[in-house]
Design a protein around this motif. Structure first.
Motif, mmCIF file in Angstrom:
data_model
loop_
_atom_site.group_PDB
_atom_site.id
_atom_site.type_symbol
_atom_site.label_atom_id
_atom_site.label_comp_id
_atom_site.label_asym_id
_atom_site.label_seq_id
_atom_site.Cartn_x
_atom_site.Cartn_y
_atom_site.Cartn_z
ATOM 1 N N ARG A 170 0.592 -2.321 1.044
ATOM 2 C CA ARG A 170 1.645 -2.094 0.045
ATOM 3 C C ARG A 170 1.491 -2.201 -1.214
ATOM 4 N N LEU A 171 2.494 -1.831 -2.204
ATOM 5 C CA LEU A 171 2.386 -1.248 -3.636
ATOM 6 C C LEU A 171 2.538 -2.860 -4.512
ATOM 7 N N VAL A 172 1.275 -3.253 -5.709
ATOM 8 C CA VAL A 172 0.854 -4.094 -6.075
ATOM 9 C C VAL A 172 2.765 -4.546 -7.056
ATOM 10 N N GLY A 173 3.477 -5.550 -6.949
ATOM 11 C CA GLY A 173 4.568 -6.090 -7.592
ATOM 12 C C GLY A 173 6.189 -5.319 -7.002
ATOM 13 N N TRP A 174 5.089 -4.941 -5.298
ATOM 14 C CA TRP A 174 6.988 -5.199 -4.493
ATOM 15 C C TRP A 174 6.466 -5.718 -2.731
ATOM 16 N N SER A 175 7.078 -5.363 -1.883
ATOM 17 C CA SER A 175 6.870 -5.926 -0.302
ATOM 18 C C SER A 175 7.085 -5.478 0.160
ATOM 19 N N GLU A 176 7.061 -5.126 1.693
ATOM 20 C CA GLU A 176 6.599 -4.241 2.842
ATOM 21 C C GLU A 176 7.297 -3.079 3.173
ATOM 22 N N GLU A 177 9.193 -3.170 1.449
ATOM 23 C CA GLU A 177 9.665 -2.511 1.986
ATOM 24 C C GLU A 177 8.956 -1.146 1.827
ATOM 25 N N ARG A 178 8.207 -0.654 1.251
ATOM 26 C CA ARG A 178 7.240 0.828 1.899
ATOM 27 C C ARG A 178 5.919 0.546 1.466
ATOM 28 N N THR A 179 4.485 0.791 2.348
ATOM 29 C CA THR A 179 3.518 1.315 2.719
ATOM 30 C C THR A 179 3.541 2.533 3.340
ATOM 31 N N ILE A 180 1.799 2.040 3.298
ATOM 32 C CA ILE A 180 0.611 3.414 3.493
ATOM 33 C C ILE A 180 -0.059 2.702 4.450
ATOM 34 N N THR A 181 -0.632 3.917 5.445
ATOM 35 C CA THR A 181 -1.372 3.432 6.666
ATOM 36 C C THR A 181 -3.211 4.844 6.112
ATOM 37 N N THR A 182 -3.643 4.705 5.545
ATOM 38 C CA THR A 182 -4.652 5.772 5.546
ATOM 39 C C THR A 182 -5.069 5.842 7.863
ATOM 40 N N ARG A 183 -5.360 6.852 7.582
ATOM 41 C CA ARG A 183 -6.038 7.771 9.295
ATOM 42 C C ARG A 183 -7.237 8.590 8.953
ATOM 43 N N LEU A 184 -8.647 8.370 8.314
ATOM 44 C CA LEU A 184 -8.859 9.929 7.348
ATOM 45 C C LEU A 184 -10.424 9.859 8.384
ATOM 46 N N ASP A 185 -10.636 9.051 9.281
ATOM 47 C CA ASP A 185 -12.057 9.371 10.277
ATOM 48 C C ASP A 185 -11.660 10.050 11.287
ATOM 49 N N GLY A 186 -10.838 11.076 11.970
ATOM 50 C CA GLY A 186 -10.655 11.376 13.044
ATOM 51 C C GLY A 186 -10.345 13.025 12.594
ATOM 52 N N PRO A 187 -10.179 13.835 13.626
ATOM 53 C CA PRO A 187 -10.193 15.626 13.362
ATOM 54 C C PRO A 187 -9.615 15.992 12.203
ATOM 55 N N ARG A 188 -8.451 15.127 12.778
ATOM 56 C CA ARG A 188 -7.513 15.582 11.840
ATOM 57 C C ARG A 188 -7.056 14.609 10.850
ATOM 58 N N PRO A 189 -6.908 14.623 9.511
ATOM 59 C CA PRO A 189 -7.094 13.384 8.613
ATOM 60 C C PRO A 189 -5.732 13.340 7.720
ATOM 61 N N GLU A 190 -4.695 12.194 8.054
ATOM 62 C CA GLU A 190 -3.466 11.922 7.711
ATOM 63 C C GLU A 190 -3.840 10.487 6.875
ATOM 64 N N VAL A 191 -2.354 10.386 6.586
ATOM 65 C CA VAL A 191 -1.371 9.425 5.717
ATOM 66 C C VAL A 191 0.100 8.999 7.076
ATOM 67 N N GLU A 192 0.305 7.719 6.514
ATOM 68 C CA GLU A 192 1.217 7.101 7.866
ATOM 69 C C GLU A 192 2.276 6.515 5.923
#
Length: 326
Positions: free
Chosen positions: A284-306
């Motif tokens: 989550r963003l410093v100074g904010w809540s879990e109202e928005r988050t970023i999840t990284t998945r970079l070790d697979g054949p198709r790297p992605e961000v959720e």
């Protein structure tokens, strides 16, 4: 600002515990000889001053512990810390330590005589967005009032209040004396919910409240593995925008970088928004809540961000391709 529908049972609730009004006033008096700064606001990583009204602030917690930051902070700020003013306020420190949740800004706000504020909403400062704004009156009088969603309030010293300031509200001080409240922003936790009246229990047990998880430490290796670039809706970091993650809309390029001590999102304007790790490569963003988050998945054949936007237990997600960076 945007008008939003609120799910809270009422516009305000008096909380536990009862506070010592005389000790609060004594702590406040240690700083009354100082010329307080004008209140300011924070948006999209930038701070701007309010100069139109006699509406002044003394911060006892602020981003980075900076005693000149009179704004409530937000994404793009440093972690919150006590300012030097709190060193002289033992009872205020004691009160803040009893609030069971991660504390953000804590500010004495002084409304001068004859001031009538403008009617507005403090966007997303409500439990369904993971945040609560608490008020502790210190100096007040009968001609100082708060119109909160059409209900008139005159909170008294020693009382401890939650207000749903995502609803329309307006403050006014029609008397000759100053009105001072200690205003505290806190992330919502199950422990915080127990300070509310019993008739709020169903609300806090229901689907409309966004609870926040504690942050976890990251290793150098984890931070290195999270670095990437990706395209996303351009409003991703603009927390006051009620934007959607889906549908046709302007896109922009973002990056996740390692500053050496923490991860941060780099905006298209090259501003850094520090991140708090939640575990499982989610942040989550410093100074904010879990109202928005970023999840990284970079070790697979198709790297992605959720990307995830939340309100209460409802969420909207968008998965986008990502490019790992060295």
């Amino acid at each position: 600002m945007n008008t939003i529908d609120s799910s809270t049972p009422a516009e305000a609730a008096r909380l536990l515990p009862e506070l010592d009004a005389e000790r609060l006033l004594a702590d406040l008096m240690t700083a009354r000889d100082h010329l307080w700064d004008e209140q300011s606001s924070h948006e999209n990583g930038r701070v701007s001053r309010w100069a139109e009204q006699d509406w002044r602030c003394l911060p006892v917690r602020s981003p980075g512990g900076d005693k000149t930051r009179t704004d409530p902070g937000g994404p793009g700020s440093a972690e919150f810390a006590d300012t030097e003013w709190l060193d002289h306020m033992p009872y205020v420190r004691e009160v803040l330590h009893t609030i069971p949740g991660p504390l953000y800004a804590a500010r004495f706000l002084d409304l001068g005589p004859g001031v009538v504020g403008y009617r507005h909403c403090d966007t997303k400062f409500a439990p369904d967005w993971g945040l609560a704004r608490l008020h502790i009156p210190v100096i007040t009088h009968e001609e100082a009032s708060l119109d909160l969603d059409g209900q008139m309030h005159r909170w008294q010293p020693g009382e401890f209040w939650f207000g749903d300031f995502s609803r329309k509200h307006q403050i006014q001080n029609l008397g000759p004396e100053h009105r001072v409240h200690l205003v505290v922003d806190v992330l919502v936790t199950p422990e915080l919910a127990r300070l509310f009246p019993a008739d709020w229990a169903d609300y806090f047990d229901g689907p409309d409240v966004l609870y926040n998880r504690p942050g976890v430490a990251t290793t150098d290796q984890e931070r290195k593995a999270a670095r990437c670039s990706f395209d996303a809706p351009e409003h991703l970091l603009e927390i006051e925008v009620f934007g959607s993650l889906t549908g046709a809309q302007p896109q922009a390029g973002f990056g996740i970088v390692d500053t050496g001590t923490e991860l941060a999102v780099r905006s298209p304007q090259d501003h850094l928004f520090p991140l708090v790790a939640l575990g499982g490569n989610e942040y989550r963003l410093v100074g904010w809540s879990e109202e928005r988050t970023i999840t990284t998945r970079l070790d697979g054949p198709r790297p992605e961000v959720e990307l995830t936007y939340r309100k209460g237990r409802e969420s909207t997600r968008l998965v986008v391709p990502a490019t790992p960076t060295p």
